[in-house]
Design a protein around this motif. Structure first.
Motif, PDB file in Angstrom:
ATOM      1  N   GLN A  41     -42.896  28.834 -28.187  1.00 52.66           N
ATOM      2  CA  GLN A  41     -42.507  28.334 -29.492  1.00 52.66           C
ATOM      3  C   GLN A  41     -40.813  28.606 -29.504  1.00 52.66           C
ATOM      4  N   HIS A  42     -40.375  28.027 -30.676  1.00 56.56           N
ATOM      5  CA  HIS A  42     -38.892  28.176 -30.721  1.00 56.56           C
ATOM      6  C   HIS A  42     -38.054  29.060 -30.298  1.00 56.56           C
ATOM      7  N   ALA A  43     -38.700  30.397 -30.750  1.00 55.38           N
ATOM      8  CA  ALA A  43     -37.980  31.646 -30.603  1.00 55.38           C
ATOM      9  C   ALA A  43     -38.198  31.852 -29.096  1.00 55.38           C
ATOM     10  N   SER A 152     -40.305  22.246 -44.780  1.00 54.33           N
ATOM     11  CA  SER A 152     -39.316  21.675 -43.641  1.00 54.33           C
ATOM     12  C   SER A 152     -39.569  22.095 -42.334  1.00 54.33           C
ATOM     13  N   GLY A 153     -39.323  21.288 -41.220  1.00 54.43           N
ATOM     14  CA  GLY A 153     -39.956  21.474 -39.875  1.00 54.43           C
ATOM     15  C   GLY A 153     -41.379  21.455 -39.898  1.00 54.43           C
ATOM     16  N   ALA A 154     -41.823  20.520 -40.748  1.00 57.03           N
ATOM     17  CA  ALA A 154     -43.447  20.525 -40.946  1.00 57.03           C
ATOM     18  C   ALA A 154     -44.123  20.060 -39.825  1.00 57.03           C
ATOM     19  N   SER A 155     -43.655  19.536 -38.870  1.00 54.82           N
ATOM     20  CA  SER A 155     -44.228  19.135 -37.616  1.00 54.82           C
ATOM     21  C   SER A 155     -44.438  20.416 -36.499  1.00 54.82           C
ATOM     22  N   GLY A 156     -43.547  21.401 -36.961  1.00 55.57           N
ATOM     23  CA  GLY A 156     -43.589  22.500 -36.014  1.00 55.57           C
ATOM     24  C   GLY A 156     -44.769  23.392 -36.114  1.00 55.57           C
ATOM     25  N   GLY A 157     -44.780  24.368 -35.297  1.00 58.08           N
ATOM     26  CA  GLY A 157     -45.786  25.457 -35.325  1.00 58.08           C
ATOM     27  C   GLY A 157     -45.994  26.047 -36.650  1.00 58.08           C
ATOM     28  N   LEU A 158     -44.960  26.625 -37.046  1.00 58.54           N
ATOM     29  CA  LEU A 158     -45.057  27.218 -38.433  1.00 58.54           C
ATOM     30  C   LEU A 158     -45.330  26.300 -39.545  1.00 58.54           C
ATOM     31  N   GLY A 159     -44.396  25.331 -39.499  1.00 54.92           N
ATOM     32  CA  GLY A 159     -44.438  24.154 -40.740  1.00 54.92           C
ATOM     33  C   GLY A 159     -45.678  23.611 -40.779  1.00 54.92           C
ATOM     34  N   SER A 160     -46.701  23.181 -39.898  1.00 53.78           N
ATOM     35  CA  SER A 160     -47.781  22.387 -39.756  1.00 53.78           C
ATOM     36  C   SER A 160     -48.654  23.485 -40.492  1.00 53.78           C
ATOM     37  N   ASP A 222     -39.044  27.075 -46.007  1.00 55.58           N
ATOM     38  CA  ASP A 222     -38.091  26.706 -45.181  1.00 55.58           C
ATOM     39  C   ASP A 222     -38.002  27.135 -43.770  1.00 55.58           C
ATOM     40  N   ASN A 223     -38.399  26.193 -42.709  1.00 56.43           N
ATOM     41  CA  ASN A 223     -38.557  26.662 -41.420  1.00 56.43           C
ATOM     42  C   ASN A 223     -37.227  26.418 -40.594  1.00 56.43           C
ATOM     43  N   THR A 224     -36.309  25.568 -41.244  1.00 53.57           N
ATOM     44  CA  THR A 224     -35.242  24.959 -40.517  1.00 53.57           C
ATOM     45  C   THR A 224     -33.930  25.380 -40.825  1.00 53.57           C
ATOM     46  N   ILE A 242     -37.498  31.746 -47.004  1.00 50.13           N
ATOM     47  CA  ILE A 242     -36.788  31.170 -45.906  1.00 50.13           C
ATOM     48  C   ILE A 242     -37.532  32.079 -44.634  1.00 50.13           C
ATOM     49  N   LEU A 243     -38.100  30.956 -43.913  1.00 47.49           N
ATOM     50  CA  LEU A 243     -38.923  31.411 -42.876  1.00 47.49           C
ATOM     51  C   LEU A 243     -38.342  31.334 -41.507  1.00 47.49           C
ATOM     52  N   GLY A 244     -37.230  30.392 -41.127  1.00 45.51           N
ATOM     53  CA  GLY A 244     -36.721  30.243 -39.845  1.00 45.51           C
ATOM     54  C   GLY A 244     -35.303  29.457 -40.151  1.00 45.51           C
ATOM     55  N   ALA A 246     -34.538  26.586 -37.476  1.00 46.62           N
ATOM     56  CA  ALA A 246     -34.612  25.912 -36.270  1.00 46.62           C
ATOM     57  C   ALA A 246     -33.651  24.842 -36.184  1.00 46.62           C
ATOM     58  N   ALA A 247     -33.106  24.456 -37.141  1.00 49.63           N
ATOM     59  CA  ALA A 247     -31.898  23.349 -37.271  1.00 49.63           C
ATOM     60  C   ALA A 247     -30.692  23.809 -37.067  1.00 49.63           C
ATOM     61  N   ARG A 248     -30.515  25.060 -37.190  1.00 49.55           N
ATOM     62  CA  ARG A 248     -29.169  25.661 -37.518  1.00 49.55           C
ATOM     63  C   ARG A 248     -28.171  26.019 -36.098  1.00 49.55           C
ATOM     64  N   PHE A 272     -41.979  38.286 -40.864  1.00 51.78           N
ATOM     65  CA  PHE A 272     -43.320  38.685 -40.826  1.00 51.78           C
ATOM     66  C   PHE A 272     -43.583  39.736 -39.925  1.00 51.78           C
ATOM     67  N   GLY A 273     -43.093  40.162 -38.687  1.00 50.63           N
ATOM     68  CA  GLY A 273     -43.344  41.199 -37.765  1.00 50.63           C
ATOM     69  C   GLY A 273     -42.721  42.558 -38.472  1.00 50.63           C
ATOM     70  N   GLU A 274     -41.693  42.559 -38.868  1.00 48.68           N
ATOM     71  CA  GLU A 274     -41.170  43.835 -39.398  1.00 48.68           C
ATOM     72  C   GLU A 274     -41.968  44.234 -40.775  1.00 48.68           C
TER      73      GLU A 274
HETATM   74  N1  LIG Z   1     -39.866  34.452 -40.449  1.00 49.16           N
HETATM   75  C1  LIG Z   1     -40.736  34.902 -39.403  1.00 49.16           C
HETATM   76  O1  LIG Z   1     -41.159  36.056 -39.435  1.00 49.16           O
HETATM   77  C2  LIG Z   1     -40.571  33.849 -38.325  1.00 49.16           C
HETATM   78  C3  LIG Z   1     -41.709  34.015 -37.205  1.00 49.16           C
HETATM   79  C4  LIG Z   1     -41.957  33.217 -36.258  1.00 49.16           C
HETATM   80  C5  LIG Z   1     -40.935  32.285 -36.221  1.00 49.16           C
HETATM   81  N2  LIG Z   1     -40.069  32.132 -36.995  1.00 49.16           N
HETATM   82  C6  LIG Z   1     -38.850  30.987 -37.116  1.00 49.16           C
HETATM   83  O2  LIG Z   1     -39.245  29.696 -37.693  1.00 49.16           O
HETATM   84  C7  LIG Z   1     -38.829  28.675 -37.276  1.00 49.16           C
HETATM   85  C8  LIG Z   1     -39.781  27.644 -36.770  1.00 49.16           C
HETATM   86  O3  LIG Z   1     -40.290  28.051 -35.917  1.00 49.16           O
HETATM   87  P1  LIG Z   1     -41.649  27.344 -35.116  1.00 49.16           P
HETATM   88  O4  LIG Z   1     -42.230  28.231 -34.085  1.00 49.16           O
HETATM   89  O5  LIG Z   1     -42.404  26.503 -36.119  1.00 49.16           O
HETATM   90  O6  LIG Z   1     -40.521  26.303 -34.524  1.00 49.16           O
HETATM   91  P2  LIG Z   1     -41.049  24.824 -33.949  1.00 49.16           P
HETATM   92  O7  LIG Z   1     -42.416  24.667 -33.556  1.00 49.16           O
HETATM   93  O8  LIG Z   1     -40.022  24.347 -32.811  1.00 49.16           O
HETATM   94  O9  LIG Z   1     -40.707  23.679 -34.791  1.00 49.16           O
HETATM   95  C9  LIG Z   1     -39.480  23.708 -35.758  1.00 49.16           C
HETATM   96  C10 LIG Z   1     -39.528  22.409 -36.396  1.00 49.16           C
HETATM   97  O10 LIG Z   1     -38.122  22.481 -37.031  1.00 49.16           O
HETATM   98  C11 LIG Z   1     -37.570  20.871 -37.048  1.00 49.16           C
HETATM   99  N3  LIG Z   1     -36.170  20.975 -36.498  1.00 49.16           N
HETATM  100  C12 LIG Z   1     -35.424  20.533 -37.292  1.00 49.16           C
HETATM  101  N4  LIG Z   1     -34.030  20.337 -36.538  1.00 49.16           N
HETATM  102  C13 LIG Z   1     -34.326  21.207 -35.321  1.00 49.16           C
HETATM  103  C14 LIG Z   1     -33.555  21.478 -34.310  1.00 49.16           C
HETATM  104  N5  LIG Z   1     -32.255  21.237 -34.065  1.00 49.16           N
HETATM  105  N6  LIG Z   1     -34.030  22.063 -33.195  1.00 49.16           N
HETATM  106  C15 LIG Z   1     -35.509  22.129 -33.314  1.00 49.16           C
HETATM  107  N7  LIG Z   1     -36.377  22.073 -34.340  1.00 49.16           N
HETATM  108  C16 LIG Z   1     -35.844  21.353 -35.248  1.00 49.16           C
HETATM  109  C17 LIG Z   1     -38.579  20.135 -35.942  1.00 49.16           C
HETATM  110  O11 LIG Z   1     -39.191  19.259 -36.644  1.00 49.16           O
HETATM  111  P3  LIG Z   1     -38.241  17.865 -36.866  1.00 49.16           P
HETATM  112  O12 LIG Z   1     -37.927  17.413 -35.301  1.00 49.16           O
HETATM  113  O13 LIG Z   1     -39.308  16.913 -37.401  1.00 49.16           O
HETATM  114  O14 LIG Z   1     -37.312  18.135 -37.597  1.00 49.16           O
HETATM  115  C18 LIG Z   1     -39.452  21.030 -35.494  1.00 49.16           C
HETATM  116  O15 LIG Z   1     -40.998  20.742 -35.582  1.00 49.16           O
HETATM  117  C19 LIG Z   1     -37.712  29.398 -36.113  1.00 49.16           C
HETATM  118  O16 LIG Z   1     -36.325  29.363 -36.402  1.00 49.16           O
HETATM  119  C20 LIG Z   1     -38.363  30.563 -35.483  1.00 49.16           C
HETATM  120  O17 LIG Z   1     -37.480  31.517 -35.027  1.00 49.16           O
HETATM  121  C21 LIG Z   1     -39.876  32.973 -38.052  1.00 49.16           C
END
Ligand SMILES: NC(=O)c1ccc[n+]([C@@H]2O[C@H](COP(=O)([O-])OP(=O)(O)OC[C@H]3O[C@@H](n4cnc5c(N)ncnc54)[C@H](OP(=O)(O)O)[C@@H]3O)[C@@H](O)[C@H]2O)c1
Length: 342
Positions: A41-43, A152-160, A222-224, A242-244, A246-248, A272-274
């Motif tokens: 995953q992104h992290a 946002s980031g709806a194609s991603g692991g969390l977003g989908s 908001d995942n991004t 605010i979840l993540g 990913a775009a910043r 979530f984890g904490e």
């Molecule tokens: N809050 C929590 O407890 C928690 C837990 C786990 C993960 N997270 C965080 O949540 C976020 C999403 O995690 P994920 O596992 O779903 O990630 P992921 O599967 O990589 O998905 C991230 C999505 O963000 C979009 N995106 C936009 N700009 C991007 C960029 N510059 N680089 C990469 N992706 C970009 C992408 O979709 P498009 O390309 O279509 O824009 C991608 O599908 C991450 O920041 C992660 O660290 C938070």
């Protein structure tokens, strides 16, 4: 065992490949799990590069040398003397622990759960990190039937999975896509009400407002890292979770607080984890609800590509970093024959 070892931070995680390491020895309260699947995953990219908030001297996680990886599914190989009655040797389990890009991982009981009957290890692995999406929709944003939710980031692991859960509770869902190709695949593969391509400028926001007849959306997940844009798309009294970020690329937004006041907007950060460590009873309620939706088929992982063996972890991380992925990558760690024997 084979594992993706990080002897020093790696600027380009796509170049990572497995090394031979000693199989880890569980401490007194740990289970040893034979991993069958892992899900990058992104992290993991940030962990490998040393750019994640967990690469933090005070908390002491993910300091080289360490084994990369977090989400996994596998089979219990050995039990601690303090093992709960619920788990026995040979049980199929899934969970999250640093060190999951390996053939074996040592984990505390709190980091693993039994895979419900009817779910494959591959499916469980793909969904092991997505309870956060369920919690953000149901417990944090408290989405109601008929509300309009934008992800946002709806194609991603969390977003989908945010999209799937929001649909399952009866909301209308707008999924934001980063490029034309992903938008096309999301329109084909995801059950959402609108897929809107985010492009430079504000045209995409006009499409969001048109979809809501000018009112704005009720909730943004908001995942991004796009709070400023989210505010523009929200209805009066709207909520942002605010979840993540990913775009910043590690650079956080500065948001003018008056914009929140003007629309009476609520912004909620959710870690979530904490939250689970602090409120284990609530965590259990989240898992019960999430597993319920998984078992009754309302949630199904969107699997991307084919990744075989720990040798493919680098390619998987490269594909994630290049934003090629729609849904979740699952890497098969144990071969078919071994899985059948386990
Ligand atoms: N809050 C929590 O407890 C928690 C837990 C786990 C993960 N997270 C965080 O949540 C976020 C999403 O995690 P994920 O596992 O779903 O990630 P992921 O599967 O990589 O998905 C991230 C999505 O963000 C979009 N995106 C936009 N700009 C991007 C960029 N510059 N680089 C990469 N992706 C970009 C992408 O979709 P498009 O390309 O279509 O824009 C991608 O599908 C991450 O920041 C992660 O660290 C938070």
């Amino acid at each position: 065992m084979k594992a993706i070892h990080i002897p020093s931070y790696a600027a380009d995680p796509s170049t990572l490949s497995p090394s031979e390491l000693p199989t880890p020895t569980p401490k007194g309260d740990e289970y040893l799990v034979r991993i069958t699947h892992c899900s990058p995953q992104h992290a993991d990219i940030l962990h490998a590069q040393g750019k994640h908030q967990n690469n933090n001297a005070k908390r002491g996680w993910c300091f080289p040398p360490f084994v990369l990886g977090y989400d996994f599914a596998g089979v219990v190989h050995s039990l601690p003397s303090s093992a709960s009655a619920e788990l026995k040797k040979g049980d199929r389990v899934f969970g999250a622990a640093i060190g999951a890009f390996a053939e074996f991982v040592c984990v505390k009981g709190s980091a693993i759960r039994k895979i419900p009957d009817g779910l494959s290890n591959e499916t469980a692995c793909a969904m092991s990190g997505q309870a956060v999406s369920y919690a953000s929709v149901v417990h944090i944003a408290k989405v109601q039937p008929g509300e309009i939710v934008m992800v946002s980031g709806a194609s991603g692991g969390l977003g989908s999975v945010c999209c799937m859960v929001a649909k399952a509770v009866g909301a209308k869902v707008i999924a934001l896509a980063g490029d034309e190709e992903k938008a096309g695949s999301m329109r084909q593969n995801m059950d959402v009400d609108a897929v809107i391509l985010m492009k430079e400028g504000t045209d995409w926001m006009k499409k969001v407002m048109n979809f809501t007849n000018g009112t704005g959306v009720d909730v943004v997940l908001d995942n991004t890292g796009m709070v400023d844009d989210a505010i523009k798309c929200l209805a009066y009294f709207g909520r942002i979770v605010i979840l993540g970020f990913a775009a910043r690329k590690g650079i956080m937004e500065a948001v003018h607080m008056n914009k929140l006041l003007l629309k009476s907007i609520t912004v909620i950060g959710y870690r979530f984890g904490e939250s689970g460590r602090r409120f284990p009873d609530e965590l259990q309620r989240i898992w019960n609800g999430y597993l319920g939706m998984l078992q009754d088929g309302r949630l199904k992982p969107l699997l991307y590509g084919r990744y075989d063996g720990l040798e493919d972890v680098g390619r998987a991380l490269g594909d994630l970093a290049a934003r090629k992925v729609s849904g979740k990558i699952v890497v098969k760690v144990a071969g078919e024959e071994e899985v059948a024997r386990l």
